[in-house]
Design a protein around this motif. Structure first.
Motif, short mmCIF file in Angstrom:
data_model
loop_
_atom_site.label_atom_id
_atom_site.label_comp_id
_atom_site.label_asym_id
_atom_site.label_seq_id
_atom_site.Cartn_x
_atom_site.Cartn_y
_atom_site.Cartn_z
N GLU A 118 19.22 -8.98 23.21
CA GLU A 118 19.65 -10.42 23.74
C GLU A 118 19.74 -11.33 22.59
OE1 GLU A 118 17.23 -13.08 26.44
OE2 GLU A 118 16.83 -11.13 26.68
N PHE A 119 19.03 -11.41 21.72
CA PHE A 119 18.67 -12.11 20.66
C PHE A 119 19.94 -12.20 19.69
CE2 PHE A 119 17.62 -12.92 16.10
CZ PHE A 119 16.97 -14.34 16.26
N VAL A 120 20.43 -11.04 19.36
CA VAL A 120 21.49 -11.12 18.18
C VAL A 120 23.01 -11.65 18.98
CG1 VAL A 120 23.05 -9.68 16.84
CG2 VAL A 120 20.81 -9.06 17.08
N PRO A 121 23.31 -11.29 20.06
CA PRO A 121 24.53 -12.09 20.43
C PRO A 121 24.40 -13.57 20.77
CG PRO A 121 24.10 -10.35 21.93
CD PRO A 121 22.81 -10.48 21.10
N LEU A 122 23.12 -14.06 21.38
CA LEU A 122 22.90 -15.31 21.85
C LEU A 122 22.06 -16.38 21.10
CD1 LEU A 122 21.73 -14.41 25.65
CD2 LEU A 122 24.36 -14.97 24.62
N SER A 123 21.26 -15.60 20.17
CA SER A 123 20.40 -16.68 19.30
C SER A 123 20.70 -16.57 18.00
CB SER A 123 19.07 -16.47 19.71
OG SER A 123 18.78 -16.97 20.89
N LEU A 124 21.09 -15.56 17.31
CA LEU A 124 21.06 -15.32 15.99
C LEU A 124 21.83 -16.14 15.25
CD1 LEU A 124 20.19 -13.53 13.48
CD2 LEU A 124 22.14 -12.03 13.68
N ILE A 162 28.04 -18.53 20.20
CA ILE A 162 27.35 -17.18 20.37
C ILE A 162 28.17 -16.26 19.90
CG2 ILE A 162 25.75 -18.00 22.24
CD1 ILE A 162 28.05 -17.38 24.04
N TRP A 163 27.79 -14.96 19.58
CA TRP A 163 28.43 -13.93 18.88
C TRP A 163 28.59 -12.85 20.05
CZ3 TRP A 163 25.93 -10.46 14.86
CH2 TRP A 163 26.93 -9.71 14.20
N LEU A 164 29.66 -12.91 20.79
CA LEU A 164 29.75 -11.98 22.15
C LEU A 164 30.13 -10.76 21.74
CD1 LEU A 164 31.66 -14.52 24.52
CD2 LEU A 164 29.13 -13.65 24.61
N ASP A 165 30.64 -10.41 20.43
CA ASP A 165 30.75 -8.86 20.03
C ASP A 165 29.70 -8.33 19.90
OD1 ASP A 165 34.16 -9.01 19.87
OD2 ASP A 165 33.30 -10.99 19.00
N ALA A 166 28.54 -8.96 19.67
CA ALA A 166 27.47 -8.29 19.24
C ALA A 166 26.50 -7.52 20.19
CB ALA A 166 26.28 -9.16 18.28
N THR A 167 26.18 -6.51 20.03
CA THR A 167 25.32 -5.92 21.16
C THR A 167 23.84 -5.69 20.87
OG1 THR A 167 26.18 -3.60 20.07
CG2 THR A 167 27.20 -4.38 22.07
N GLY A 168 23.59 -5.87 19.47
CA GLY A 168 22.15 -5.72 19.20
C GLY A 168 22.17 -5.64 17.57
N TRP A 169 20.99 -5.47 17.00
CA TRP A 169 20.76 -5.55 15.60
C TRP A 169 21.90 -4.71 14.69
CZ3 TRP A 169 19.00 -9.45 13.41
CH2 TRP A 169 18.00 -10.16 14.01
N ALA A 170 22.46 -3.62 15.39
CA ALA A 170 23.29 -2.57 14.76
C ALA A 170 24.59 -3.46 14.51
CB ALA A 170 23.48 -1.24 15.69
N SER A 171 24.79 -4.50 15.26
CA SER A 171 26.19 -5.23 14.91
C SER A 171 26.16 -5.94 13.74
CB SER A 171 26.42 -5.97 16.17
OG SER A 171 26.41 -5.37 17.45
N VAL A 172 25.09 -6.36 13.05
CA VAL A 172 25.02 -6.70 11.92
C VAL A 172 25.74 -5.98 10.89
CG1 VAL A 172 23.50 -7.79 10.19
CG2 VAL A 172 23.13 -7.99 12.42
N ILE A 173 25.75 -4.71 10.92
CA ILE A 173 26.64 -3.77 9.85
C ILE A 173 27.85 -3.19 10.60
CG2 ILE A 173 24.67 -3.27 8.06
CD1 ILE A 173 24.40 -0.64 9.95
N ASP A 174 28.22 -3.62 11.60
CA ASP A 174 29.42 -3.16 12.43
C ASP A 174 30.60 -4.08 12.16
OD1 ASP A 174 31.26 -2.31 14.02
OD2 ASP A 174 30.43 -2.92 15.90
N PRO A 175 31.54 -3.71 11.35
CA PRO A 175 32.73 -4.53 11.04
C PRO A 175 33.43 -5.12 11.95
CG PRO A 175 33.04 -2.23 9.64
CD PRO A 175 31.68 -2.36 10.92
N GLU A 176 33.65 -4.37 13.04
CA GLU A 176 34.44 -4.84 14.28
C GLU A 176 33.60 -5.79 14.97
OE1 GLU A 176 35.94 -2.08 17.77
OE2 GLU A 176 36.07 -1.02 15.77
N ALA A 177 32.31 -5.78 15.18
CA ALA A 177 31.69 -6.65 15.84
C ALA A 177 31.60 -8.10 14.74
CB ALA A 177 30.37 -6.46 16.03
N LEU A 178 31.51 -7.92 13.62
CA LEU A 178 31.50 -8.90 12.62
C LEU A 178 32.67 -9.61 12.67
CD1 LEU A 178 29.80 -7.29 9.44
CD2 LEU A 178 28.79 -8.91 11.01
#
Lengths: 308, 267
Positions: free
Chosen positions: A5-11, A135-151
């Motif tokens: 919830e935090f990564v896509p909406l608040s980070l 917001i960062w809609l491509d993110a699904t969780g903390w793992a997205s921070v190292i996911d190039p597609e989500a980044l």
């Protein structure tokens, strides 16, 4: 709160707010010491004609032309302020007042005369910002921070604000010594061969660029507050410029994070329903920090009177 | 001779321009309509202490600031050790008026003195132990070593003035220009400053001071430069600092009684 919830909406909004706050607070230290802190107000008004002209020239509501228009207007205003100050031999505050009200008025006229009524040139957006919408809609969780597609789906404001912050930091690091000397004793600085006029102009242009980048991301309230509140509060915490700048970064970051969290969750804790404006809350927290520093800061006594 | 003259151009016409620590020719500075300094020539003699004397608003500080490039002159020429100012900045030290800066600025005494090392350190040069040692030594010379870590706003006026002098010493210059260093300072500070300046002179340095206290001119200085927008007189104290030149400089502003008193003091 979970990462999903935090990564896509608040980070991202939190980081953008943080970068914007620090990018404005850094030059704000020098502006406050040079009694030029009002420049934040001035720039927030003069960007209006710049945005309108950019729209008239390009005919579209796109980020880059608008930012270039705003930056152009800010630099023009800075040059005008310097011109009025030198030719009119008046204090900088008065020169700023004259220039920014005239340019803002011209912007209003321009907006009214041109056929922009059909387009949504959102003044409110410019004022309060739309931090919550970054917001960062491509993110699904903390793992997205190292996911190039989500980044790849990160809001562009994040990168812009980060680059601006690095630029502001580099300027201050590079000209640290010259800025300090010319802020303290301009005449002496000139005898050393420091080109104080160019340096002062450079400082204000850096501040203008930081302001314009921050307007686009977070609105003008944060910009005006961050130019003044963290540096002024930091001044009350220490008697050394190095530490003052450190404190101002801490206060700006604290205001950004705390303000964002309070805006999102504060009303819920108080039993309310909706979140309040994050930009407004961040600026409010910055003001509260200043109030606390004014009350409890260790260096709040004006030094003027000799102690010995 | 003819060949020499043509080689050197206009320089040979005015040899002082090539040799004087500070030579000024035809300097005019104006704030707005009224000139503050009008067509002034000045030739500072090396290894001597020169006082610039004149009434309030006579252009004393402006003359100094124009010589240093802080204010832009309308016309005129400034030569420092025979060279244009920009080439000789490393050889000049400057003490501005104490009231010209905000002493509430967040910095310590030692940091202010370190500003005098700017030309040596440059924009990004690292501050080493020997730089700090030199700054401390300069503070020691003005009797302020114990105050190195104080915030500058905590100092008395006289102490602030001494810190400014220490900063100028840190510049390691050959020509020292001071703007009203004795204004509003205590007796101990005045004594400390004059002994440092005399020490500089003993080392062969040249010292120029904007000065307001006519009573101490004879004790402190070798040469005087009298100015009231235009130059009135210039030369050794014994021959130039007379009741006549003072009357011409101050006009009605210097009471006759004071002139009489000074004439007596001057013998």
């Amino acid at each position: 709160m979970s990462g999903s919830e935090f990564v896509p909406l608040s980070l991202t909004p939190m980081l953008i707010g943080l970068f914007a706050a620090v990018a404005c607070a850094l030059p704000g230290n020098y502006l406050v010491l040079r009694r030029q802190a009002l420049i934040g107000d001035a720039i927030s008004h003069v960007v209006l004609p710049g945005i309108v002209v950019a729209f008239l020239l390009t005919g579209m509501v796109a980020t880059w032309p608008m930012m270039l228009g705003a930056a152009g207007a800010a630099v023009l205003a800075v040059a005008l302020i310097e011109g009025v100050r030198r030719l009119g031999r008046i204090e900088p505050g008065a020169a700023m007042g004259v220039v920014f009200t005239s340019m803002f008025a011209a912007g209003v006229l321009l907006l009214e005369q041109s056929d922009t009524s059909s387009v949504h040139l959102d003044v409110e957006h410019a004022l309060y910002g739309n931090l919550e919408s970054l917001i960062w809609l491509d993110a699904t969780g903390w793992a997205s921070v190292i996911d190039p597609e989500a980044l790849a789906g990160l809001p562009p404001e994040l990168m812009r604000m980060a680059v601006t912050l690095v630029g502001v930091g580099l300027f201050i690091a590079l000209f640290w010594r010259a800025l300090k000397i010319s802020t303290f004793d301009e005449g002496f600085a000139r005898t050393l061969g420091i080109r104080t006029g160019v340096l002062g102009l450079g400082l204000v242009i850096v501040a203008a660029v930081a302001a314009v980048a921050a307007f686009d991301a977070v609105g003008s309230i944060i910009v005006i507050a961050m130019f003044i509140c963290p540096p002024a509060a930091a001044r009350l915490m220490t008697d050394r410029l190095e530490r003052q700048i450190g404190w101002s970064v801490v206060f700006a970051a604290l205001a950004a994070v705390l303000g964002y969290v309070l805006a999102g969750y504060g009303p819920l804790w108080l039993g309310g329903q909706d979140a309040v404006s994050a930009a407004g809350m961040i600026a409010t927290v910055a003001g509260l920090i200043l109030a606390l520093a004014a009350r409890f800061g260790p260096c709040r006594k004006r030094a003027g009177a000799p102690a010995v | 001779m003819l060949e020499l003259a043509s080689n050197k151009g206009e320089r040979s016409a005015d040899p002082a321009l090539d040799t004087s620590p500070l030579a000024i020719r035809g300097l005019t500075v104006s704030y707005g309509q009224k000139p503050a300094v009008f067509s002034v020539d000045m030739t500072v003699r090396p290894g001597r202490m020169t006082a610039i004397i004149g009434p309030n608003g006579a252009g004393k500080s402006t003359l100094l600031k124009a010589a240093l490039g802080i204010v832009k002159p309308l016309s005129g020429q400034v030569r420092v050790f025979g060279q244009p100012l920009d080439a000789m900045r490393a050889r000049i030290a400057y003490v501005p008026q104490r009231a010209s800066v905000d002493w509430d600025f967040p910095t310590r005494v030692i940091d202010v003195v370190m500003m005098g090392l700017y030309r040596e350190l440059g924009l990004l040069g690292r501050v080493l132990g020997r730089h700090r040692a030199r700054a401390l030594d300069c503070l020691d010379r003005v009797g302020m070593k114990d105050f190195a870590l104080r915030q500058i706003g905590q100092l008395s006026g006289g102490q602030q003035q001494r810190v400014f002098l220490a900063r100028a010493l840190a510049q390691g210059a050959d020509l020292y220009l001071l703007d009203e260093p004795f204004a509003g300072v205590d007796a101990a500070t005045e004594k400390a400053i004059i002994s440092v300046l005399k020490g500089l002179r003993a080392e062969g340095k040249t010292v120029v001071v904007v000065h307001h206290d006519l009573a101490t001119v004879r004790d402190y200085f070798d040469d005087v430069f009298l100015i009231a927008t235009r130059k009135v007189a210039e030369g050794p104290v014994e021959t130039t600092f007379t009741a006549e030149t003072l009357q011409a400089t101050y006009g009605g502003r210097l009471a006759t009684a004071q002139v009489d008193q000074l004439s007596q003091a001057l013998g």
